[in-house]
Enzyme design. Structure first.
Site, short mmCIF file in Angstrom:
data_model
loop_
_atom_site.label_atom_id
_atom_site.label_comp_id
_atom_site.label_asym_id
_atom_site.label_seq_id
_atom_site.Cartn_x
_atom_site.Cartn_y
_atom_site.Cartn_z
N ARG A 30 0.47 4.23 0.43
CA ARG A 30 0.18 5.26 1.44
C ARG A 30 0.66 4.86 2.84
O ARG A 30 0.59 5.67 3.76
CB ARG A 30 -1.32 5.55 1.46
CG ARG A 30 -1.79 6.15 0.13
CD ARG A 30 -3.23 6.52 0.17
NE ARG A 30 -3.45 7.59 1.14
CZ ARG A 30 -4.62 7.90 1.65
NH1 ARG A 30 -5.68 7.24 1.30
NH2 ARG A 30 -4.72 8.88 2.52
N CYS A 31 1.14 3.64 2.98
CA CYS A 31 1.57 3.13 4.29
C CYS A 31 3.09 3.25 4.44
O CYS A 31 3.85 2.71 3.64
CB CYS A 31 1.14 1.67 4.42
SG CYS A 31 1.78 0.84 5.90
N GLY A 32 3.52 3.94 5.47
CA GLY A 32 4.94 4.13 5.72
C GLY A 32 5.68 2.82 5.94
O GLY A 32 6.79 2.63 5.44
N ASN A 77 0.87 -1.17 0.00
CA ASN A 77 0.00 0.00 0.00
C ASN A 77 0.91 1.22 0.00
O ASN A 77 1.57 1.51 0.99
CB ASN A 77 -0.90 0.01 1.24
CG ASN A 77 -1.78 1.23 1.33
OD1 ASN A 77 -1.63 2.19 0.57
ND2 ASN A 77 -2.70 1.22 2.26
N ARG A 126 6.11 1.19 2.57
CA ARG A 126 7.16 1.86 1.79
C ARG A 126 8.55 1.49 2.32
O ARG A 126 9.48 1.27 1.55
CB ARG A 126 6.97 3.39 1.82
CG ARG A 126 5.77 3.86 1.01
CD ARG A 126 5.75 5.37 0.83
NE ARG A 126 5.88 6.12 2.06
CZ ARG A 126 4.88 6.52 2.83
NH1 ARG A 126 3.63 6.23 2.49
NH2 ARG A 126 5.10 7.22 3.93
#
Length: 113
Positions: free
Chosen positions: A9-11, A7, A14
């Site tokens: 948007r997920c730190g 995802n 990433r």
């Protein structure tokens, strides 16, 4: 081929991707919110994780709390809920052959790559 359910948007997701890139191994990114796994695919991933479906659910997500928290669901119903609402799938999941791991923290990915 190593795969990662990601995802953007997920730190933590990433960070896991960066970890995999640094490993030098080839891998495929699956943006599971767009390319949603089918029931059978998700069931297979959960089996590779060696977990129960409820252990792969993000139980603090508002949609889980609002729609599912107070219900008694079978494993199949939990998987269906995740397919219909992929935001409920815990992330990132790294898959390598017949093994998978939830890479939280990201260094857990090293266990299977």
């Amino acid at each position: 081929m190593i795969q990662v359910l990601h995802n953007p948007r997920c730190g933590k997701s990433r960070s896991c991707l960066a970890f995999l890139e640094e490993s030098g191994k080839e891998f495929e990114v699956i943006k599971y919110l767009v390319d949603v796994p089918t029931f059978d695919e998700l069931q297979s991933i959960i089996k590779k994780l060696g977990m129960k479906p409820i252990e792969v659910v993000r139980t603090k997500e508002p949609i889980w709390i609002e729609k599912f928290k107070s219900k008694t669901l079978s494993d199949a119903e939990i998987i269906k809920a995740m397919v219909q609402n992929p935001i409920l799938i815990e992330r990132p999941i790294v898959i390598n052959g017949d093994k998978a791991i939830i890479a939280r923290p990201m260094e857990k990915a090293a266990e299977i790559i």
